[in-house]
Motif scaffolding. Sequence first.
Motif, short mmCIF file in Angstrom:
data_model
loop_
_atom_site.label_atom_id
_atom_site.label_comp_id
_atom_site.label_asym_id
_atom_site.label_seq_id
_atom_site.Cartn_x
_atom_site.Cartn_y
_atom_site.Cartn_z
N GLU A 124 0.87 -1.12 0.00
CA GLU A 124 0.06 -0.09 -0.15
C GLU A 124 0.63 1.09 -0.01
O GLU A 124 0.84 2.14 -0.78
CB GLU A 124 -1.00 -0.23 1.25
CG GLU A 124 -2.14 -0.97 0.98
CD GLU A 124 -2.77 -1.17 2.31
OE1 GLU A 124 -2.62 -0.89 3.41
OE2 GLU A 124 -3.96 -2.09 2.35
N LYS A 125 2.02 1.31 0.95
CA LYS A 125 2.80 2.38 0.77
C LYS A 125 3.70 2.80 -0.52
O LYS A 125 3.73 3.78 -0.99
CB LYS A 125 3.86 2.44 1.93
CG LYS A 125 3.02 2.58 3.32
CD LYS A 125 4.18 2.67 4.48
CE LYS A 125 3.37 3.24 5.56
NZ LYS A 125 2.70 4.36 5.87
N SER A 139 4.56 -16.34 0.04
CA SER A 139 4.59 -16.53 1.59
C SER A 139 4.39 -17.93 2.03
O SER A 139 3.98 -18.92 0.96
CB SER A 139 3.36 -15.76 2.05
OG SER A 139 3.23 -15.83 3.40
N GLY A 140 4.95 -18.46 3.32
CA GLY A 140 4.73 -19.62 3.64
C GLY A 140 3.60 -20.01 4.24
O GLY A 140 3.00 -21.09 4.60
N TYR A 141 2.53 -18.73 4.41
CA TYR A 141 1.37 -19.16 5.16
C TYR A 141 0.49 -19.10 3.93
O TYR A 141 0.61 -18.80 2.92
CB TYR A 141 1.13 -17.95 5.82
CG TYR A 141 2.12 -17.84 7.12
CD1 TYR A 141 1.38 -18.37 8.41
CD2 TYR A 141 3.07 -17.14 7.12
CE1 TYR A 141 2.27 -18.33 9.59
CE2 TYR A 141 3.78 -16.89 8.42
CZ TYR A 141 3.37 -17.62 9.46
OH TYR A 141 4.05 -17.29 10.63
N SER A 142 -0.87 -19.63 4.22
CA SER A 142 -1.76 -19.85 3.60
C SER A 142 -2.34 -18.51 3.09
O SER A 142 -2.03 -17.59 3.81
CB SER A 142 -3.06 -21.01 4.11
OG SER A 142 -2.46 -21.97 4.15
N LYS A 143 -3.23 -18.54 1.90
CA LYS A 143 -3.98 -17.14 1.47
C LYS A 143 -4.70 -16.60 2.64
O LYS A 143 -5.65 -17.48 3.01
CB LYS A 143 -4.53 -17.23 0.05
CG LYS A 143 -4.69 -16.39 -0.42
CD LYS A 143 -5.36 -16.58 -1.79
CE LYS A 143 -5.74 -15.36 -2.80
NZ LYS A 143 -6.02 -15.62 -4.10
N ASN A 144 -4.31 -15.58 2.89
CA ASN A 144 -5.22 -14.82 4.16
C ASN A 144 -5.83 -13.48 3.81
O ASN A 144 -5.72 -13.01 2.73
CB ASN A 144 -4.37 -14.77 5.47
CG ASN A 144 -3.31 -13.99 5.20
OD1 ASN A 144 -3.15 -12.89 4.56
ND2 ASN A 144 -2.34 -13.84 6.17
N GLU A 145 -6.23 -12.86 4.71
CA GLU A 145 -7.28 -11.49 4.44
C GLU A 145 -6.14 -10.50 3.99
O GLU A 145 -6.40 -9.67 2.92
CB GLU A 145 -7.71 -11.07 5.80
CG GLU A 145 -8.76 -9.66 5.37
CD GLU A 145 -9.36 -9.61 6.71
OE1 GLU A 145 -9.61 -8.07 6.63
OE2 GLU A 145 -9.71 -10.20 7.52
N ALA A 150 -4.25 -7.05 -0.45
CA ALA A 150 -3.09 -6.65 -1.29
C ALA A 150 -3.42 -6.93 -2.79
O ALA A 150 -3.31 -6.14 -3.62
CB ALA A 150 -1.74 -7.54 -0.99
N GLN A 151 -4.17 -8.24 -3.14
CA GLN A 151 -4.54 -8.41 -4.53
C GLN A 151 -5.78 -7.55 -4.99
O GLN A 151 -5.47 -7.00 -6.04
CB GLN A 151 -5.06 -10.01 -4.64
CG GLN A 151 -3.58 -10.97 -4.55
CD GLN A 151 -3.85 -12.19 -4.67
OE1 GLN A 151 -4.85 -12.85 -4.02
NE2 GLN A 151 -3.41 -13.00 -5.64
N LYS A 152 -6.49 -7.20 -4.02
CA LYS A 152 -7.33 -5.95 -4.47
C LYS A 152 -6.94 -4.74 -4.74
O LYS A 152 -7.25 -3.95 -5.57
CB LYS A 152 -8.42 -6.01 -3.46
CG LYS A 152 -9.54 -7.09 -3.30
CD LYS A 152 -10.58 -7.04 -2.22
CE LYS A 152 -11.48 -8.16 -2.28
NZ LYS A 152 -12.73 -8.15 -1.21
N GLN A 157 -0.26 -12.48 -8.44
CA GLN A 157 -0.37 -13.84 -8.00
C GLN A 157 0.15 -14.29 -6.76
O GLN A 157 1.10 -13.35 -6.23
CB GLN A 157 0.29 -15.00 -8.85
CG GLN A 157 -0.36 -14.86 -10.30
CD GLN A 157 0.08 -16.02 -11.04
OE1 GLN A 157 0.63 -17.13 -10.44
NE2 GLN A 157 0.51 -15.97 -12.35
N PHE A 158 -0.49 -15.17 -5.91
CA PHE A 158 0.04 -15.69 -4.78
C PHE A 158 0.68 -16.80 -5.03
O PHE A 158 0.14 -17.70 -5.35
CB PHE A 158 -1.05 -15.77 -3.61
CG PHE A 158 -0.77 -16.48 -2.39
CD1 PHE A 158 -0.11 -15.73 -1.32
CD2 PHE A 158 -1.09 -17.89 -2.34
CE1 PHE A 158 0.10 -16.51 -0.25
CE2 PHE A 158 -0.83 -18.39 -1.12
CZ PHE A 158 -0.16 -17.70 -0.16
#
Length: 178
Positions: A124-125, A139-145, A150-152, A157-158
Amino acid sequence: MTIGLGLTIVWNTVHDYDGYIDVQTEDKGIFFRLYFPVTRDLADQIPEDTAEKDLRGRGETELVVDDQKSQRVMLCEMLNHLGYAPYAVSSGEAAVKYIRHNQVDIIILDMLMEPGLNGRQTFEKILEINPHQKAIIASGYSKNEDVVMAQKSGAGQFIKKPFTLEKLSAALKDELNR
């Protein structure tokens, strides 16, 4: 060079494939056993007719943003191998500072970085500086909010760590051509 994947990546990978981890403590030490369901399905593969040259970059610049040094080093090595020109920073704040003074074709952005700005906040910045900046989330984490937000905002891609050279290359090609 030894590069650790981190327990988070291992746990998420096991979880994503419906497996489980069995931990046993004995006098000799601790044993971790990873279990995955059996399948006869073929793994996702790049079609054989895809030439390696189709996976390669043409010197495009990337900013790798990840708080773990081993991840930055590994990703930059992968990008160099693919024919890209990466530069890496260790925090969201460093990424914003870099973008104020430099242009890059694409950013490869980790989502969870501590302390400081996370990946979404960083993106965003950066958009305040360059509203058309392209980015891939790794990311090593699952797709989250935060990933969805960020995609919006315009991130592409993630890709989930650990990822293959082919998945990285395909994500870069898709985003750079978008």
